[in-house]
Design an enzyme around this catalytic site. Structure first.
Site, PDB file in Angstrom:
ATOM      1  N   ASP A   1      -9.074   3.430  -1.768  1.00 37.73           N
ATOM      2  CA  ASP A   1     -10.101   3.968  -0.857  1.00 37.73           C
ATOM      3  C   ASP A   1     -11.400   4.687  -1.672  1.00 37.73           C
ATOM      4  O   ASP A   1     -11.694   5.640  -1.354  1.00 37.73           O
ATOM      5  CB  ASP A   1      -9.342   5.233   0.084  1.00 37.73           C
ATOM      6  CG  ASP A   1      -8.126   4.409   0.625  1.00 37.73           C
ATOM      7  OD1 ASP A   1      -7.965   3.449   0.711  1.00 37.73           O
ATOM      8  OD2 ASP A   1      -7.680   5.318   1.168  1.00 37.73           O
TER       9      ASP A   1
ATOM     10  N   GLU B   1       2.491   4.881  -4.136  1.00 33.81           N
ATOM     11  CA  GLU B   1       2.439   5.947  -5.050  1.00 33.81           C
ATOM     12  C   GLU B   1       3.931   6.331  -5.229  1.00 33.81           C
ATOM     13  O   GLU B   1       4.395   6.796  -6.557  1.00 33.81           O
ATOM     14  CB  GLU B   1       1.478   6.796  -5.252  1.00 33.81           C
ATOM     15  CG  GLU B   1      -0.051   6.153  -5.233  1.00 33.81           C
ATOM     16  CD  GLU B   1      -0.238   5.357  -3.893  1.00 33.81           C
ATOM     17  OE1 GLU B   1       0.198   5.611  -2.824  1.00 33.81           O
ATOM     18  OE2 GLU B   1      -1.101   4.421  -3.945  1.00 33.81           O
TER      19      GLU B   1
ATOM     20  N   ASP C   1       0.925  -1.307   0.021  1.00 29.34           N
ATOM     21  CA  ASP C   1      -0.005  -0.069   0.201  1.00 29.34           C
ATOM     22  C   ASP C   1       0.835   1.213   0.096  1.00 29.34           C
ATOM     23  O   ASP C   1       2.162   1.100   0.269  1.00 29.34           O
ATOM     24  CB  ASP C   1      -1.011   0.174   1.220  1.00 29.34           C
ATOM     25  CG  ASP C   1      -1.808   0.918   1.251  1.00 29.34           C
ATOM     26  OD1 ASP C   1      -2.260   1.575   0.195  1.00 29.34           O
ATOM     27  OD2 ASP C   1      -2.389   1.446   2.403  1.00 29.34           O
TER      28      ASP C   1
HETATM   29  C1  GLC Z   1      -4.802   3.417   2.868  1.00 28.37           C
HETATM   30  C2  GLC Z   1      -4.918   2.144   2.174  1.00 28.37           C
HETATM   31  C3  GLC Z   1      -6.278   1.401   2.895  1.00 28.37           C
HETATM   32  C4  GLC Z   1      -5.373   0.878   4.299  1.00 28.37           C
HETATM   33  C5  GLC Z   1      -5.043   2.222   4.989  1.00 28.37           C
HETATM   34  C6  GLC Z   1      -4.374   1.806   6.185  1.00 28.37           C
HETATM   35  O1  GLC Z   1      -5.639   4.235   3.071  1.00 28.37           O
HETATM   36  O2  GLC Z   1      -5.851   2.307   0.820  1.00 28.37           O
HETATM   37  O3  GLC Z   1      -6.664   0.293   2.093  1.00 28.37           O
HETATM   38  O4  GLC Z   1      -6.417   0.199   5.042  1.00 28.37           O
HETATM   39  O5  GLC Z   1      -4.225   2.989   4.109  1.00 28.37           O
HETATM   40  O6  GLC Z   1      -3.246   0.994   6.057  1.00 28.37           O
END
Ligand code: GLC
Length: 787
Positions: free
Chosen positions: A484, A410, A407
């Site tokens: 998200d 980017e 995650d």
């Molecule tokens: C980001 C991710 C989400 C995750 C959060 C905490 O917002 O997109 O899926 O739960 O970070 O790690």
């Protein structure tokens, strides 16, 4: 201030700098060497190369001879394609068996025709150009009947005609509205559908790029980038499936995922303790709801330090993981790129000592704030850093973990620009480049590092990797979830075209957070979303901190029953889905398909965004609004069966499907053969009975049922099972012929129940040449056989 009307203050009007673009001018010199053709114009250098007889690459460099290496994603090398070269006064033709490239000399313009001489890509008044800021642009003619698809992960409807998109990987927590762009992935590829013929363009440029498909007023579309060369590939098609095969031959295909990656996954930001996870899986098992994986979000770590477990919340992760594995459930921990700045933290120490973090040209490390606070970021453009990072996953694999969730890659940084300083100078294996140039491949390279590292560590087992960010070719390493989203009906609806366009961009393995990530979900929304999720390639329920929990049972029994029914349905359909994944791994043709992929001559399908196909012949039409129990479904020409009732429906028209809460409209095209497994608690529990549903057509049809161990790469050494089932429907009688093509791997199931739909009982059923006795049940005829 951007949130108020100030955003449209008259004093802020932007002026377009497109006018400053200079055309490349006319041809001055033409040369050909081994496998490429070079053209020098008044103001630029151009190379044309054939990668296959249906794929041509064009590279324009305003300053120097084009640089032909250096792609981050390319899998294919130019080939010695048989090219016929003809030079005339006005133009030069380069023709292969499948395409003809016309280079007009003055001004230099490139037009491409298919084998029949029909134009697929053309330039006119405008062609290739560049400006003083180093931007490059390419204009192509657009036609009234053009439809555009792909562009990776984008909001909005299926057909992208009329849209303008930017490629710049961005962390967007703000609601994903139709105008919200860019999101997390940059896949600079699209396909054009014109009069039933398709072609593709892949713009392999990692700088921020823009695709302007607002063609109604201009008659041109364009793609441009804020730096680098104008480097693009034209895939000749002619069908959408050909384009997918061509594009994925360039950027690679999804490896066959482990079976457990296709099961149901449950996530939450966050399941915070070992007890909570144990309680969760106990509930799944008590309620008899299948589940294959639990995702651990950032709270499992010690102070959000990657490659650690918090000893007080997760005192014995090894035990937890092995206990879960015994039940057939895997753990997938999140791993973000940000490494906490902490002089006593070994990962940070190693990164600094071995010079593995992203730095400025002056040598100082770039620091940015993410979950752990001040953090450093591995420089994945450096092989040594990729190897180091990959190897670090030993921390997880030693504990029995086989899947990772990447995650914030980017990379996301909590600052105004949302990302790393664009002036950071990446090592790029000794060919330093700024973050401005390499931003869009950061997540992709993290995926490569993680996937390859896990593969090395797993002793022949297939890794599972999920990623948020990526670039063209990300499918080689990871499944993509769409970030998200929110618990909005609109986001359920939007997830369909988003996943379809991801599939059309080479990413066959994608899915949204089922139930919606942010905002509060509710029973009806979760039930409808789970019905859809059961048929998305990746199927994970995930929700955010501070919002209501949304596990299948959270909204009461009425909804739980429906949600359970559809999670179970996913498991019934797994043999078919697995086969479609296998096919996608070989051809690049996605599992989840827009209707036009199968019916490219049917204009009714060109904009259909709220229903889709699984494979070539199963239609899924989810309900997308609250309180709605009826919806319109378009059935293309042919005969379709209602999956639930077996009723036959004539296609070529719209029908109204009645769908109470527990009903997902599904239609199966006549001529389809569909395997169905008996439901198990997870994919670790082997299927022991198979049912084959036959929906006879007038013609003969056939299906290759595929199976393997589901977790190793042994299938690459022919260790798989393949059973061909061929059905003939003649004079009202149905004959089923089976041939075992390969049985090096033997599935646990031996017995198969064949169920023939839509046939009256006064016929003969013949199995491998022998007449069989059958049982008549609910309008179907069934019999049992072993393979
Ligand atoms: C980001 C991710 C989400 C995750 C959060 C905490 O917002 O997109 O899926 O739960 O970070 O790690």
């Amino acid at each position: 201030m951007q949130d108020t009307s100030f955003a449209i203050h008259p004093g802020k009007q932007k002026t377009s700098n497109d006018s400053t673009f200079q055309d490349i001018g006319s041809l001055v010199e033409f040369n050909q060497s081994n496998y490429f053709y070079s053209f020098k114009t008044e103001r630029a250098h151009i190379s044309v190369l054939f990668y296959r007889n249906d794929i041509v690459r064009v590279v324009m460099n305003p300053y120097n001879e084009p640089e032909l290496g250096g792609s981050y994603t390319l899998e294919l090398k130019p080939q010695d394609v048989d090219v016929k070269v003809e030079e005339h006064d006005e133009e030069i033709f380069l023709s292969t068996q499948k395409m003809k490239v016309e280079v007009q000399k003055s001004p230099l313009r490139i037009n491409v025709y298919d084998a029949e001489g029909q134009s697929i890509v053309s330039e006119g008044k405008q062609g290739m150009a560049f400006n003083r800021e180093g931007h490059v642009i390419c204009y192509k003619e657009a036609f009234a009947n053009d439809h555009y698809y792909g562009f990776g992960e984008k909001t909005g409807f299926l057909d992208k005609r009329g849209e303008k998109y930017t490629m710049w990987n961005t962390d967007v927590y703000a609601p994903h509205n139709p105008e919200t762009d860019p999101l997390y992935e940059s896949i600079p590829f699209f396909m054009t559908l014109r009069d039933g013929q398709t072609s593709g363009i892949f713009f392999d440029n990692t700088f921020k790029s823009t695709f302007d498909m607002r063609v109604d007023q201009t008659d041109y579309y364009s793609f441009k980038a804020e730096g680098g060369q104008l480097d693009y590939y034209i895939c000749a098609g002619p069908s959408p499936k050909h384009v997918m095969e061509q594009y994925t031959s360039l950027t690679g295909r999804m490896p066959l995922p482990p079976k457990w990656g296709l099961g149901y996954h449950q996530s939450r930001y966050s399941y915070e303790t070992e007890e909570e996870v144990r309680e969760l899986i106990k509930t799944f098992s008590e309620k008899d709801i299948p589940v294959d994986a639990i995702h651990l979000d950032i709270h499992y770590m010690n102070g959000y330090r990657v490659f650690t477990f918090d000893g007080s919340r997760f005192p014995n992760p090894e035990k937890l993981i092995s206990d879960m594995k015994e039940k057939g459930i895997r753990i997938v921990p999140i791993v973000d790129p940000g490494v906490k700045v902490d002089a006593e933290y070994p990962i940070y120490q190693e990164g600094v000592t071995n010079d593995l973090f992203c730095k400025y040209i002056e040598g100082n490390i770039f620091f940015g704030d993410v979950w752990p606070g001040k953090s450093a970021f591995p420089d994945f453009t450096k092989e040594q850093a990729r190897k180091w990072w990959g190897k670090k996953h030993e921390f997880y694999t030693d504990k029995g973990i086989e899947g990772i969730w990447n995650d914030m890659n980017e990379p996301a940084v909590f600052n105004e620009t949302k990302t790393m300083d664009v002036e950071v100078m990446h090592d790029n294996d000794g060919d330093p480049k700024t973050h401005r140039e390499l931003h869009n491949v950061y997540g992709y390279l993290m995926g490569e590092a993680t996937y390859e590292g896990m593969k090395d560590l797993l002793n022949g087992k297939r890794p599972f990797l999920l990623t948020r960010a990526g670039y063209a070719g990300v499918q080689k390493y990871a499944a993509v979830w769409t970030g998200d989203n929110r618990s909005f009906w609109e986001h359920l609806e939007m997830a369909i075209p988003m996943c379809l366009n991801l599939g059309l961009s080479g990413v066959a393995y994608s899915g949204p957070d089922v139930g919606g990530f942010a905002h509060d979900s509710n029973g009806e929304l979760l039930a409808r979303w789970t019905q859809f999720g059961a048929f998305t390639p990746f199927f994970r329920n995930h929700s955010a901190i501070e919002f209501v929990y949304q596990e299948p049972w959270q909204f009461g029994e009425k909804y739980e029953e429906v949600i359970k029914k559809y999670i179970q349905l996913r498991y019934k359909w797994l043999p078919h889905l697995y086969k479609l994944f296998k096919d996608a791994s070989e051809t690049g043709v996605p599992v989840m398909r827009p209707l036009f992929m199968e019916y490219p001559n049917d204009e009714e399908t060109y904009q259909l965004f709220d229903q889709f196909l699984i494979g070539s012949n199963v239609m899924i039409a989810p309900v997308l609004r609250p309180g709605v129990n009826d919806r319109m479904v378009y059935l293309p020409e042919g005969v379709w069966y209602d999956y639930w009732t077996g009723d036959k429906l004539e296609g070529g028209k719209r029908i109204i499907a009645h769908a109470e809460l527990d009903h997902l409209p599904i239609y199966v095209k006549s001529g389809t053969i569909l395997p169905e497994a008996n439901v198990k608690p997870s994919t670790a529990h082997e299927v022991d009975h198979m049912t084959i549903h036959i929906y006879p057509d007038e013609a003969s049809t056939s299906y290759d049922l595929y199976d393997d161990d589901g977790e190793t790469f042994n299938y690459e050494q022919d260790d798989y099972f393949s059973l061909n089932i061929t059905v003939n429907h003649e004079d009202g009688n149905v004959s089923v012929d089976t041939t075992v093509n390969n049985q090096q791997y033997q599935p646990k199931w031996k017995d198969i129940t064949y169920v023939v739909h839509g046939i009256s009982s006064d016929v003969q059923l013949v199995y491998n040449g022998q007449k069989v006795d059958f049982e008549e049940r609910n309008g179907t005829l069934s019999f049992n056989k072993s393979w």
